[in-house]
Design an enzyme around this catalytic site. Structure first.
Site, PDB file in Angstrom:
ATOM      1  N   CYS A 133       0.827  -1.209   0.000  1.00 30.32           N
ATOM      2  CA  CYS A 133       0.000   0.000   0.000  1.00 30.32           C
ATOM      3  C   CYS A 133       0.864   1.262   0.000  1.00 30.32           C
ATOM      4  CB  CYS A 133      -0.919  -0.026   1.209  1.00 30.32           C
ATOM      5  SG  CYS A 133      -1.878   1.464   1.396  1.00 30.32           S
ATOM      6  N   CYS A 136      -0.336   4.058   2.331  1.00 30.11           N
ATOM      7  CA  CYS A 136      -0.060   3.853   3.763  1.00 30.11           C
ATOM      8  C   CYS A 136       1.416   4.068   4.075  1.00 30.11           C
ATOM      9  CB  CYS A 136      -0.394   2.434   4.197  1.00 30.11           C
ATOM     10  SG  CYS A 136      -1.822   1.743   3.434  1.00 30.11           S
ATOM     11  N   ASP A 137       2.292   3.572   3.231  1.00 30.44           N
ATOM     12  CA  ASP A 137       3.713   3.488   3.598  1.00 30.44           C
ATOM     13  C   ASP A 137       4.643   4.376   2.769  1.00 30.44           C
ATOM     14  OD1 ASP A 137       2.997   1.532   5.452  1.00 30.44           O
ATOM     15  OD2 ASP A 137       3.154  -0.058   3.960  1.00 30.44           O
TER      16      ASP A 137
END
Ligand code: NAP
Length: 308
Positions: A133, A136-137
């Site tokens: 993701c 997200c990261d």
């Protein structure tokens, strides 16, 4: 034990749409969600293809508004992991880690999870450079070099997202062409710090404490290495259908087969959203299917189901 009309399993867009329609229809029901409301939506960066929200809104913003909707409609999600469903005569028992519940009908809206590559180093470096993701990261890879694996819409969107944060992005895809939509491919070719490596398969992820290098093999057998700190794997979805596969018919990939009324092979069990086989896996289709599933369950429970 009190019998309720309906169990909805999964509080992603599909399950929430079912919940809204079930509430409006006056059904008694539970909305089971083992993790967080919104499902994959929480990981989506900018939304530009969902009607009724301003393009560019984040998945997180939509999740907040879904939580608000659930509150306003008095639909408190029951945070329990459904372990088993057992159809019986005129009832379906739902087993969770917390207990047993009896319902007249069930809607499976359990969604899907990211597919893994299975290459050396993938599991070892998960959270240490390997991610599924970018939204997200991606932040952890600011000004670094990363690679994205895959050739679909998700892979290209992830590569574009990362190109705005990272120094260099390699998009590694196994075939000679991408399957992503044309407008995404156009943006990809116009982005200077993305290098597309076609006909290449990732074979290994290496590093010490964190990812430092990946190895890939070209179709002609040439092996090459990239120094990267991040590996974003975007090769599609696996349906979260686990034990449901023993109860309802699924296709060869495990996606539940249901008809246009969202009926599965098992009477009284319906499915909607990413866990079912369907031609377009989008929020907008998930929402529509969720509504159809709830109305089909309603008709089934009232004894005037249109397919019966
Ligand atoms: P997808 O369309 O199924 O694409 C998966 C990609 O990963 C394909 O390019 C596939 O290669 C590759 N792949 C699969 N298994 C692999 C393996 N073992 N090794 C290497 N490569 C592998 O998945 P997605 O991109 O996640 O999209 C899922 C659904 O969401 C699609 O319906 C998509 O249209 C939709 N979506 C839409 C948007 C949008 O409209 N903006 C954004 C994201 C997702 P091949 O091409 O060789 O098969």
């Amino acid at each position: 034990m009190e019998k309720k009309d309906l169990a909805i399993i999964g509080a992603g867009i599909a399950g929430i749409a079912s919940g809204i329609y079930a509430r409006r229809a006056g059904l008694t029901f539970e909305l089971f969600e083992k993790k967080t409301v919104g499902g994959q939506l929480g990981f989506v960066g900018a939304l530009d293809n969902y009607i009724g929200i301003v393009p560019g809104a984040t998945g997180f913003e939509l999740v907040s508004s879904l939580n608000e909707t659930l509150k306003k409609m008095d639909i408190p999600p029951r945070h329990e992991d459904v372990k088993k469903i057992a159809p019986g005569t005129g009832k379906i028992t739902v087993h969770t880690e917390a207990g047993e519940y009896i319902f007249g009908a069930v809607i499976i809206a359990s969604g899907a999870t990211w597919r893994t590559l299975g290459v050396a180093g993938e599991a070892e470096f998960l959270g240490k450079g390997v991610s599924y993701c970018a939204v997200c990261d991606g932040f952890f890879f600011k000004n670094k070099d990363v690679c994205v694996i895959g050739g679909g819409n998700t892979a290209v969107e992830e590569a574009l997202y990362l190109s705005r944060l990272c120094n260099k992005v390699y998009l590694i895809h196994r075939r000679d062409r991408l399957r992503a939509l044309d407008y995404l491919q156009k943006e990809l070719t116009e982005t200077k710090n993305i290098e597309v490596c076609l006909e290449s398969e990732l074979t290994q992820i290496k590093g010490d404490a964190f990812v430092e290098e990946v190895t890939a093999r070209k179709k002609d057998g040439t092996v090459f290495r990239f120094s990267v700190n991040g590996v974003f794997i975007a090769i599609g979805m696996e349906p979260a259908t686990g034990f449901f596969r023993d109860v309802v018919a699924c296709d060869e990939h495990g996606f539940i087969i249901s008809d246009e009324e969202m009926s599965t092979s098992q009477k009284g069990i319906f499915s909607c959203g990413d866990c079912r086989r369907r031609p377009l896996r989008q929020l907008i289709t998930a929402a529509g299917e969720g509504a159809v599933a709830a109305m089909s369950a309603y008709r089934y429970l009232k004894g005037n189901y249109i397919s019966s």
